[in-house]
Enzyme design. Structure first.
Site, mmCIF file in Angstrom:
data_model
loop_
_atom_site.group_PDB
_atom_site.id
_atom_site.type_symbol
_atom_site.label_atom_id
_atom_site.label_comp_id
_atom_site.label_asym_id
_atom_site.label_seq_id
_atom_site.Cartn_x
_atom_site.Cartn_y
_atom_site.Cartn_z
ATOM 1 C CG HIS A 144 -0.171 0.120 2.510
ATOM 2 N ND1 HIS A 144 0.275 1.251 3.002
ATOM 3 C CD2 HIS A 144 0.431 -0.961 3.344
ATOM 4 C CE1 HIS A 144 0.748 0.922 4.205
ATOM 5 N NE2 HIS A 144 0.991 -0.282 4.435
ATOM 6 C CG HIS A 153 12.945 -4.883 -14.226
ATOM 7 N ND1 HIS A 153 12.592 -5.370 -15.530
ATOM 8 C CD2 HIS A 153 12.678 -6.192 -13.682
ATOM 9 C CE1 HIS A 153 12.263 -6.609 -15.732
ATOM 10 N NE2 HIS A 153 12.361 -7.080 -14.429
HETATM 11 O O1 JB3 Z 1 14.588 -12.216 -15.023
HETATM 12 C C1 JB3 Z 1 13.681 -12.291 -15.741
HETATM 13 C C2 JB3 Z 1 12.341 -12.719 -15.258
HETATM 14 N N1 JB3 Z 1 13.656 -11.767 -16.862
HETATM 15 C C3 JB3 Z 1 14.691 -10.879 -17.565
HETATM 16 C C4 JB3 Z 1 14.461 -9.761 -18.078
HETATM 17 C C5 JB3 Z 1 14.101 -8.736 -17.104
HETATM 18 O O2 JB3 Z 1 15.577 -9.202 -18.825
HETATM 19 C C6 JB3 Z 1 15.372 -11.978 -18.721
HETATM 20 O O3 JB3 Z 1 15.762 -13.083 -18.032
HETATM 21 C C7 JB3 Z 1 16.614 -11.266 -19.536
HETATM 22 O O4 JB3 Z 1 17.688 -11.064 -18.509
HETATM 23 C C8 JB3 Z 1 16.098 -10.012 -20.017
HETATM 24 O O5 JB3 Z 1 15.088 -10.112 -20.832
HETATM 25 P P1 JB3 Z 1 15.243 -9.552 -22.294
HETATM 26 O O6 JB3 Z 1 15.421 -8.095 -22.278
HETATM 27 O O7 JB3 Z 1 14.260 -10.067 -23.193
HETATM 28 O O8 JB3 Z 1 16.825 -10.120 -22.986
HETATM 29 P P2 JB3 Z 1 17.038 -11.025 -23.957
HETATM 30 O O9 JB3 Z 1 16.317 -12.425 -23.887
HETATM 31 O O10 JB3 Z 1 18.443 -11.179 -24.120
HETATM 32 O O11 JB3 Z 1 16.400 -10.376 -25.188
HETATM 33 C C9 JB3 Z 1 16.873 -8.967 -25.713
HETATM 34 C C10 JB3 Z 1 15.963 -8.775 -26.979
HETATM 35 O O12 JB3 Z 1 16.149 -7.415 -27.243
HETATM 36 C C11 JB3 Z 1 16.341 -9.589 -28.031
HETATM 37 O O13 JB3 Z 1 15.320 -10.135 -28.770
HETATM 38 C C12 JB3 Z 1 17.173 -8.640 -28.907
HETATM 39 O O14 JB3 Z 1 17.183 -8.919 -30.364
HETATM 40 C C13 JB3 Z 1 16.631 -7.402 -28.833
HETATM 41 N N2 JB3 Z 1 16.994 -6.041 -29.130
HETATM 42 C C14 JB3 Z 1 18.362 -5.788 -28.876
HETATM 43 N N3 JB3 Z 1 18.686 -4.591 -29.532
HETATM 44 C C15 JB3 Z 1 16.491 -5.200 -29.771
HETATM 45 C C16 JB3 Z 1 17.408 -4.175 -29.875
HETATM 46 N N4 JB3 Z 1 15.292 -5.182 -30.135
HETATM 47 C C17 JB3 Z 1 15.037 -3.828 -30.968
HETATM 48 N N5 JB3 Z 1 13.764 -3.910 -31.503
HETATM 49 N N6 JB3 Z 1 15.742 -2.871 -31.336
HETATM 50 C C18 JB3 Z 1 17.187 -3.080 -30.774
HETATM 51 O O15 JB3 Z 1 17.932 -1.981 -31.100
#
Ligand code: JB3
Length: 216
Positions: A144, A153
Site C-alpha cells: 500500500h 524494474h
Molecule cells: O529475469 C527475468 C524474469 N527476466 C529477464 C529480463 C528482465 O531481462 C530476462 O531473463 C533477461 O535477462 C532480460 O530479458 P530480455 O530483455 O528479453 O533479454 P533477451 O532475452 O536477451 O532479449 C533481448 C531482446 O532485445 C532480443 O530479442 C534482441 O534482439 C532485442 N534487441 C536488442 N537490441 C533489440 C535491440 N530489439 C529492438 N527492437 N531494437 C534494438 O535495438
C-alpha cells in the site's frame, strides 16, 4: 473499455521478456501484428504465427494511429536500451500499451501509468502508484501507498513494503525485500535477495550478503 484496448500491437524486442508479454497478450485475445528485433526468434514457440520485423525503422510503415507498441526489452540494471527505444518511438508519435496479466492483483485504488507492465501473480495494493514504463515482474509485491517511478524494474518475487518510494530507473532484484517507508533514489540498484533497511541515494547499490560456497 477504452478504444486503445482494441488496437493491434507491435512488440519491441524478441527475447525472454517479450515472450512473457506475448503469452499474456495472446491469453487476453489481443492481436499481435509483429515482433521487432534484430535477432532470430524462431526458437520461441510463443511467437509462432507472428510476423518478425528486424529493424526498428520497419515500425514506421505502421501509422501511430493504428497500432500500439509494447516494449518487450527487459530492463537489466543500468541498461538504457529500453528507454532509448521508447524515446525513439515516442518521438515518432507512437504510444505504448499498458499490460496487466490476468492473474495479477491490482487494487482498483492503485494507479498504473501508461506503458507499465504487471506480470502474473504480482500484487499491487491500494494507494500504490506504478510509474510509466515500469515493470512489476512475476510475483512481486508492491504494498500500500508505494510510489514507483518511471522505468523501474521490480524483479520476480521482490517485496516493497508500505510507502516505499522509488525514483526513476530503479532496479530491485529478484526476491529482495525493501522495508516500509524506504526511499530508493534514481538509478539505485538492489541486488537479488537483499534486505534494504536504509534509504539509497542516486546510483547507490545495495548488495545482499554474499553467499559462501564451499566444497565438502
Ligand atoms: O529475469 C527475468 C524474469 N527476466 C529477464 C529480463 C528482465 O531481462 C530476462 O531473463 C533477461 O535477462 C532480460 O530479458 P530480455 O530483455 O528479453 O533479454 P533477451 O532475452 O536477451 O532479449 C533481448 C531482446 O532485445 C532480443 O530479442 C534482441 O534482439 C532485442 N534487441 C536488442 N537490441 C533489440 C535491440 N530489439 C529492438 N527492437 N531494437 C534494438 O535495438
Amino acid at each position: 473499455m477504452s478504444s486503445s484496448l482494441i488496437k493491434p500491437l507491435l512488440i519491441i524486442g524478441g527475447g525472454g521478456h517479450a515472450s512473457v508479454l506475448v503469452d499474456i497478450l495472446r491469453a487476453q485475445g489481443r492481436e499481435v501484428l509483429a515482433v521487432v528485433c534484430p535477432d532470430d526468434i524462431s526458437m520461441r514457440r510463443v511467437f509462432s504465427g507472428i510476423r518478425h520485423l528486424t529493424k526498428d525503422d520497419d515500425v514506421l510503415a505502421f501509422s501511430p494511429d493504428d497500432v500500439l507498441l509494447v516494449n518487450g526489452i527487459g530492463m537489466l540494471p543500468a541498461s538504457g536500451l529500453k528507454r532509448t527505444l521508447n524515446q525513439y518511438y515516442l518521438s515518432h508519435h507512437y504510444q505504448f500499451e499498458t499490460v496487466i496479466a490476468e492473474s495479477a492483483q491490482v487494487s482498483p485504488f492503485a494507479n498504473v501509468e501508461v506503458g507499465a507492465q504487471i506480470f502474473a501473480g504480482a500484487i499491487v495494493q491500494a494507494g500504490a502508484q506504478i510509474g510509466a514504463h515500469s515493470v512489476i515482474n512475476s510475483g512481486a509485491v508492491i504494498e500500500h501507498d508505494c510510489s514507483i517511478g518511471h522505468y523501474n524494474h521490480i524483479a520476480p518475487r521482490a517485496t516493497l513494503c508500505g510507502q516505499v518510494i522509488t525514483q526513476d530507473d530503479v532496479y530491485v532484484g529478484a526476491g529482495a525485500t525493501v522495508i516500509q517507508s524506504i526511499m530508493l533514489a534514481k538509478n539505485a540498484i538492489v541486488g537479488a535477495g537483499a534486505i534494504v533497511t536504509k534509504h539509497l541515494s542516486v546510483n547507490q547499490i545495495c548488495y545482499p550478503s554474499r553467499a559462501t560456497i564451499k566444497t565438502l
